[in-house]
Design a protein around this motif. Structure first.
Motif, PDB file in Angstrom:
ATOM      1  N   GLN A 282       0.819  -1.210   0.000  1.00 55.60           N
ATOM      2  CA  GLN A 282       0.000   0.000   0.000  1.00 55.60           C
ATOM      3  C   GLN A 282       0.856   1.264   0.000  1.00 55.60           C
ATOM      4  O   GLN A 282       0.438   2.306  -0.518  1.00 55.60           O
ATOM      5  CB  GLN A 282      -0.938   0.004   1.206  1.00 55.60           C
ATOM      6  CG  GLN A 282      -2.088  -0.994   1.094  1.00 55.60           C
ATOM      7  CD  GLN A 282      -2.878  -1.133   2.374  1.00 55.60           C
ATOM      8  OE1 GLN A 282      -2.354  -0.856   3.471  1.00 55.60           O
ATOM      9  NE2 GLN A 282      -4.121  -1.565   2.274  1.00 55.60           N
ATOM     10  N   GLN A 283       2.054   1.147   0.563  1.00 54.97           N
ATOM     11  CA  GLN A 283       2.941   2.316   0.669  1.00 54.97           C
ATOM     12  C   GLN A 283       4.044   2.326  -0.390  1.00 54.97           C
ATOM     13  O   GLN A 283       4.802   3.291  -0.473  1.00 54.97           O
ATOM     14  CB  GLN A 283       3.601   2.331   2.068  1.00 54.97           C
ATOM     15  CG  GLN A 283       2.628   2.277   3.231  1.00 54.97           C
ATOM     16  CD  GLN A 283       1.663   3.449   3.229  1.00 54.97           C
ATOM     17  OE1 GLN A 283       2.055   4.580   2.945  1.00 54.97           O
ATOM     18  NE2 GLN A 283       0.397   3.184   3.540  1.00 54.97           N
ATOM     19  N   HIS A 284       4.125   1.265  -1.189  1.00 55.82           N
ATOM     20  CA  HIS A 284       5.266   1.112  -2.106  1.00 55.82           C
ATOM     21  C   HIS A 284       5.133   2.039  -3.322  1.00 55.82           C
ATOM     22  O   HIS A 284       4.043   2.249  -3.845  1.00 55.82           O
ATOM     23  CB  HIS A 284       5.369  -0.338  -2.578  1.00 55.82           C
ATOM     24  CG  HIS A 284       6.729  -0.713  -3.079  1.00 55.82           C
ATOM     25  ND1 HIS A 284       7.232  -0.290  -4.293  1.00 55.82           N
ATOM     26  CD2 HIS A 284       7.700  -1.490  -2.525  1.00 55.82           C
ATOM     27  CE1 HIS A 284       8.450  -0.787  -4.460  1.00 55.82           C
ATOM     28  NE2 HIS A 284       8.760  -1.505  -3.403  1.00 55.82           N
ATOM     29  N   ALA A 285       6.259   2.565  -3.772  1.00 53.31           N
ATOM     30  CA  ALA A 285       6.279   3.374  -4.999  1.00 53.31           C
ATOM     31  C   ALA A 285       5.871   2.511  -6.191  1.00 53.31           C
ATOM     32  O   ALA A 285       6.101   1.299  -6.207  1.00 53.31           O
ATOM     33  CB  ALA A 285       7.681   3.943  -5.220  1.00 53.31           C
ATOM     34  N   LEU A 286       5.266   3.147  -7.186  1.00 53.62           N
ATOM     35  CA  LEU A 286       4.795   2.443  -8.383  1.00 53.62           C
ATOM     36  C   LEU A 286       5.672   2.795  -9.582  1.00 53.62           C
ATOM     37  O   LEU A 286       6.215   3.889  -9.658  1.00 53.62           O
ATOM     38  CB  LEU A 286       3.340   2.819  -8.669  1.00 53.62           C
ATOM     39  CG  LEU A 286       2.328   2.388  -7.599  1.00 53.62           C
ATOM     40  CD1 LEU A 286       0.956   3.014  -7.893  1.00 53.62           C
ATOM     41  CD2 LEU A 286       2.222   0.866  -7.529  1.00 53.62           C
ATOM     42  N   PRO A 287       5.746   1.846 -10.545  1.00 53.61           N
ATOM     43  CA  PRO A 287       5.236   0.473 -10.485  1.00 53.61           C
ATOM     44  C   PRO A 287       6.049  -0.365  -9.500  1.00 53.61           C
ATOM     45  O   PRO A 287       7.127   0.027  -9.084  1.00 53.61           O
ATOM     46  CB  PRO A 287       5.404  -0.023 -11.931  1.00 53.61           C
ATOM     47  CG  PRO A 287       6.507   0.803 -12.507  1.00 53.61           C
ATOM     48  CD  PRO A 287       6.421   2.142 -11.833  1.00 53.61           C
ATOM     49  N   VAL A 288       5.486  -1.520  -9.141  1.00 51.88           N
ATOM     50  CA  VAL A 288       6.145  -2.422  -8.213  1.00 51.88           C
ATOM     51  C   VAL A 288       6.179  -3.821  -8.830  1.00 51.88           C
ATOM     52  O   VAL A 288       5.279  -4.208  -9.570  1.00 51.88           O
ATOM     53  CB  VAL A 288       5.418  -2.436  -6.840  1.00 51.88           C
ATOM     54  CG1 VAL A 288       3.973  -2.898  -6.992  1.00 51.88           C
ATOM     55  CG2 VAL A 288       6.172  -3.283  -5.828  1.00 51.88           C
ATOM     56  N   VAL A 289       7.248  -4.553  -8.546  1.00 53.20           N
ATOM     57  CA  VAL A 289       7.461  -5.874  -9.147  1.00 53.20           C
ATOM     58  C   VAL A 289       7.175  -6.963  -8.120  1.00 53.20           C
ATOM     59  O   VAL A 289       7.696  -6.915  -6.995  1.00 53.20           O
ATOM     60  CB  VAL A 289       8.906  -6.014  -9.674  1.00 53.20           C
ATOM     61  CG1 VAL A 289       9.104  -7.376 -10.337  1.00 53.20           C
ATOM     62  CG2 VAL A 289       9.231  -4.892 -10.658  1.00 53.20           C
ATOM     63  N   LEU A 290       6.348  -7.947  -8.503  1.00 52.58           N
ATOM     64  CA  LEU A 290       6.071  -9.124  -7.667  1.00 52.58           C
ATOM     65  C   LEU A 290       6.660 -10.348  -8.353  1.00 52.58           C
ATOM     66  O   LEU A 290       6.415 -10.575  -9.545  1.00 52.58           O
ATOM     67  CB  LEU A 290       4.563  -9.319  -7.487  1.00 52.58           C
ATOM     68  CG  LEU A 290       3.859  -8.561  -6.347  1.00 52.58           C
ATOM     69  CD1 LEU A 290       4.033  -7.053  -6.512  1.00 52.58           C
ATOM     70  CD2 LEU A 290       2.382  -8.917  -6.302  1.00 52.58           C
ATOM     71  N   LYS A 291       7.431 -11.137  -7.603  1.00 50.90           N
ATOM     72  CA  LYS A 291       8.053 -12.329  -8.173  1.00 50.90           C
ATOM     73  C   LYS A 291       7.720 -13.555  -7.327  1.00 50.90           C
ATOM     74  O   LYS A 291       7.925 -13.545  -6.104  1.00 50.90           O
ATOM     75  CB  LYS A 291       9.579 -12.187  -8.228  1.00 50.90           C
ATOM     76  CG  LYS A 291      10.075 -11.117  -9.188  1.00 50.90           C
ATOM     77  CD  LYS A 291      11.606 -11.087  -9.230  1.00 50.90           C
ATOM     78  CE  LYS A 291      12.117 -10.099 -10.265  1.00 50.90           C
ATOM     79  NZ  LYS A 291      13.601 -10.072 -10.317  1.00 50.90           N
ATOM     80  N   ALA A 292       7.207 -14.588  -7.982  1.00 49.96           N
ATOM     81  CA  ALA A 292       7.071 -15.872  -7.302  1.00 49.96           C
ATOM     82  C   ALA A 292       8.457 -16.376  -6.961  1.00 49.96           C
ATOM     83  O   ALA A 292       9.373 -16.310  -7.790  1.00 49.96           O
ATOM     84  CB  ALA A 292       6.337 -16.868  -8.196  1.00 49.96           C
ATOM     85  N   ASP A 293       8.633 -16.877  -5.748  1.00 46.68           N
ATOM     86  CA  ASP A 293       9.964 -17.291  -5.298  1.00 46.68           C
ATOM     87  C   ASP A 293      10.524 -18.448  -6.116  1.00 46.68           C
ATOM     88  O   ASP A 293      11.698 -18.466  -6.467  1.00 46.68           O
ATOM     89  CB  ASP A 293       9.899 -17.688  -3.819  1.00 46.68           C
ATOM     90  CG  ASP A 293      11.241 -18.197  -3.303  1.00 46.68           C
ATOM     91  OD1 ASP A 293      12.225 -17.467  -3.425  1.00 46.68           O
ATOM     92  OD2 ASP A 293      11.288 -19.340  -2.800  1.00 46.68           O
ATOM     93  N   GLY A 294       9.669 -19.426  -6.445  1.00 46.28           N
ATOM     94  CA  GLY A 294      10.147 -20.637  -7.112  1.00 46.28           C
ATOM     95  C   GLY A 294      10.020 -20.582  -8.618  1.00 46.28           C
ATOM     96  O   GLY A 294       9.667 -19.560  -9.206  1.00 46.28           O
ATOM     97  N   LEU A 295      10.316 -21.735  -9.253  1.00 50.81           N
ATOM     98  CA  LEU A 295      10.207 -21.833 -10.709  1.00 50.81           C
ATOM     99  C   LEU A 295       8.750 -21.762 -11.131  1.00 50.81           C
ATOM    100  O   LEU A 295       7.903 -22.462 -10.591  1.00 50.81           O
ATOM    101  CB  LEU A 295      10.812 -23.154 -11.191  1.00 50.81           C
ATOM    102  CG  LEU A 295      12.307 -23.361 -10.937  1.00 50.81           C
ATOM    103  CD1 LEU A 295      12.727 -24.738 -11.447  1.00 50.81           C
ATOM    104  CD2 LEU A 295      13.140 -22.277 -11.587  1.00 50.81           C
ATOM    105  N   ALA A 296       8.476 -20.910 -12.120  1.00 48.04           N
ATOM    106  CA  ALA A 296       7.090 -20.737 -12.587  1.00 48.04           C
ATOM    107  C   ALA A 296       7.041 -20.665 -14.100  1.00 48.04           C
ATOM    108  O   ALA A 296       6.225 -19.941 -14.674  1.00 48.04           O
ATOM    109  CB  ALA A 296       6.477 -19.487 -11.968  1.00 48.04           C
ATOM    110  N   ALA A 297       7.937 -21.407 -14.750  1.00 45.33           N
ATOM    111  CA  ALA A 297       7.958 -21.494 -16.217  1.00 45.33           C
ATOM    112  C   ALA A 297       8.020 -20.127 -16.870  1.00 45.33           C
ATOM    113  O   ALA A 297       7.405 -19.889 -17.906  1.00 45.33           O
ATOM    114  CB  ALA A 297       6.736 -22.270 -16.718  1.00 45.33           C
ATOM    115  N   GLY A 298       8.771 -19.205 -16.255  1.00 43.39           N
ATOM    116  CA  GLY A 298       8.938 -17.886 -16.838  1.00 43.39           C
ATOM    117  C   GLY A 298       7.747 -16.964 -16.695  1.00 43.39           C
ATOM    118  O   GLY A 298       7.731 -15.869 -17.240  1.00 43.39           O
ATOM    119  N   LYS A 299       6.721 -17.391 -15.928  1.00 46.33           N
ATOM    120  CA  LYS A 299       5.493 -16.597 -15.822  1.00 46.33           C
ATOM    121  C   LYS A 299       5.301 -15.981 -14.441  1.00 46.33           C
ATOM    122  O   LYS A 299       4.273 -15.363 -14.177  1.00 46.33           O
ATOM    123  CB  LYS A 299       4.290 -17.474 -16.167  1.00 46.33           C
ATOM    124  CG  LYS A 299       4.327 -18.028 -17.590  1.00 46.33           C
ATOM    125  CD  LYS A 299       3.175 -18.977 -17.844  1.00 46.33           C
ATOM    126  CE  LYS A 299       3.242 -19.564 -19.251  1.00 46.33           C
ATOM    127  NZ  LYS A 299       2.158 -20.541 -19.511  1.00 46.33           N
TER     128      LYS A 299
END
Length: 436
Positions: A140-157
């Protein structure tokens, strides 16, 4: 030496093509391979992720070297399996230990590793179900844009760039609470967004010494002008014009050296490739991600430009003699353009016959198979990314245009490809700015 290469995509066809050129390679097996790798060696029906099956094949066929193309066998501990069996320990193995493969297998591990060794990367926090509410408040407080990454392998998605707080929190909930990417998103890394130009660096290491292979830039978006959904890669170019000697020196001193030194310091067994995904922010390099293998489709331009004998290079790495090796790269530019099935990266049809794929394209071009299969003497489509055309040129524009020429002749129904690969380095695609 008899060599086993694991994998079945365009990367593996490029590796097989290069390995087969070495006089040191007496026989090449590819598991499971594709119709393109069959032109370079012998495809075998061994599942790359089945440690016991791979080991049994190596024993039966007196394999002297194993080269692992994709990341899954490494993340699943194939190296460690070989090390745990006395009769397999002496096999030259190109790929890191399971611990080393965590550089790709866990985004959180990779970020913490970079932090420990002062390697420049975006600021981040990681969250799980246990601190989910804290994560929502952080977003809610983070500057935009913001990046979310799944920790594990997700076939590049598993990487999302969110442009509003509402979108970020909704995706965060889907990842952690609804397992949007399965087990891979049980832990989510939230990263600062870095604005710059990306490129890929490839390092071959024995865990102490290293050599740097030719750099490349890939194009992940499905649409012209880098628009639309992310894919596994629609094309690549090498060298990268903005990667000047001064910039590459910064990369080596600030990123490559501390990465390899960090692996050695933490006693992480690592013989093989380190793919460093970089972004240049106003001329300063930052690490976006690590991979524990070569990239795809970057391999399809890096291997053609590599003038060294690949088996000799890999043997030097496996025997701890990389300090005696110097990489020699073809001065010409190389560009690859990927042909995909219509609808990719969404639903697509399979089974279209590919016309012209077995013909000669001249000395300037190579066709690498990716998602293909052979049936009744015909080559058919069998994946989203079907094949790619790599060509040489005096510059990137010439290399891309040559690949586009070949794509006029190698075709299948419902085929799509981008015509603007390398657009920022091709004058025809640079729109002049009007003077104020």
């Amino acid at each position: 030496m008899q060599i086993l290469l694991l994998g079945s995509g365009g990367r593996e066809h490029a590796l097989a093509w290069k390995l087969a050129q070495s006089p040191a390679c007496t026989r090449l097996f590819i598991a499971p391979g594709n119709p393109g790798t069959a032109l370079c060696g012998t495809n075998v029906p061994v599942v790359a992720n089945d440690n016991a099956a791979v080991a049994a094949f190596c024993r039966e066929n007196k394999i002297g070297m194993v080269v692992v193309g994709p990341e899954e066998p490494l993340v699943n501990g194939l190296y460690d399996y070989f090390q745990s069996h006395n009769d397999l320990k002496e096999t030259l193995f190109i790929g890191p230990s399971q611990e080393g493969a965590r550089l790709e297998g866990s985004k959180a591990f990779a970020k913490a590793f970079m932090q420990r060794h002062n390697i420049p990367t975006a600021a981040y926090r990681e969250f799980t179900e246990d601190n989910y509410r804290e994560g929502v408040e952080y977003l809610q407080q983070h500057a935009l844009p913001v990046v979310l990454k799944a920790d594990g392998l997700a076939a590049g998605k598993g990487v999302l760039i969110c442009h509003t707080h509402v979108e970020a929190i909704a995706e965060f909930e889907l990842m952690i609470q609804e397992s949007k990417f399965g087990e891979a998103s049980k832990r989510v890394v939230v990263e600062e967004f870095l604005n710059g130009v990306e490129l890929s660096m490839f390092v071959l290491t024995d865990g102490h010494d290293y050599v740097i292979l030719p750099e490349a830039k890939d194009y992940k978006r499905i649409g012209e002008g880098d628009t639309g959904l992310n894919t596994g890669g629609m094309g690549a170019v090498s060298p990268v014009p903005f990667a000047t000697p001064g910039f590459l020196q910064k990369v080596e001193e600030r990123i490559v050296k501390p990465t390899i030194a960090g692996l050695a310091q933490e006693q992480i067994p690592y013989t093989g490739f380190v793919f460093v995904g970089l972004i240049s922010v106003e001329g300063e390099p930052y690490v976006i991600e690590y991979n524990c293998r070569m990239g795809d489709p970057e391999t399809e331009v890096v291997m053609p430009r590599l003038k060294n004998d690949l088996v000799e290079l890999l043997s030097a790495a496996a025997n701890g003699k990389l300090s005696t090796v110097k990489v020699d790269a073809d001065p010409r530019a190389a560009a690859t353009v990927v042909a995909v099935s219509q609808g990719y990266p969404g639903p697509y049809e399979k089974g279209h016959e590919i016309l012209g794929i077995g013909e000669s394209y001249g000395k300037q071009s190579i066709v690498f198979h990716a998602g293909t299969r052979e049936e009744d003497g015909k080559i058919l489509t069998h994946g989203g990314r079907v094949f790619c055309v790599t060509s040489f040129g005096e510059d990137i524009a010439e290399a891309v245009n040559t690949s586009l020429d070949v794509l006029e002749y190698v075709r299948f129904g419902e085929m799509y490809y981008r015509t603007d690969i390398g657009y920022e380095f091709r004058p025809a695609y640079n729109t002049p700015q009007d003077d104020d």
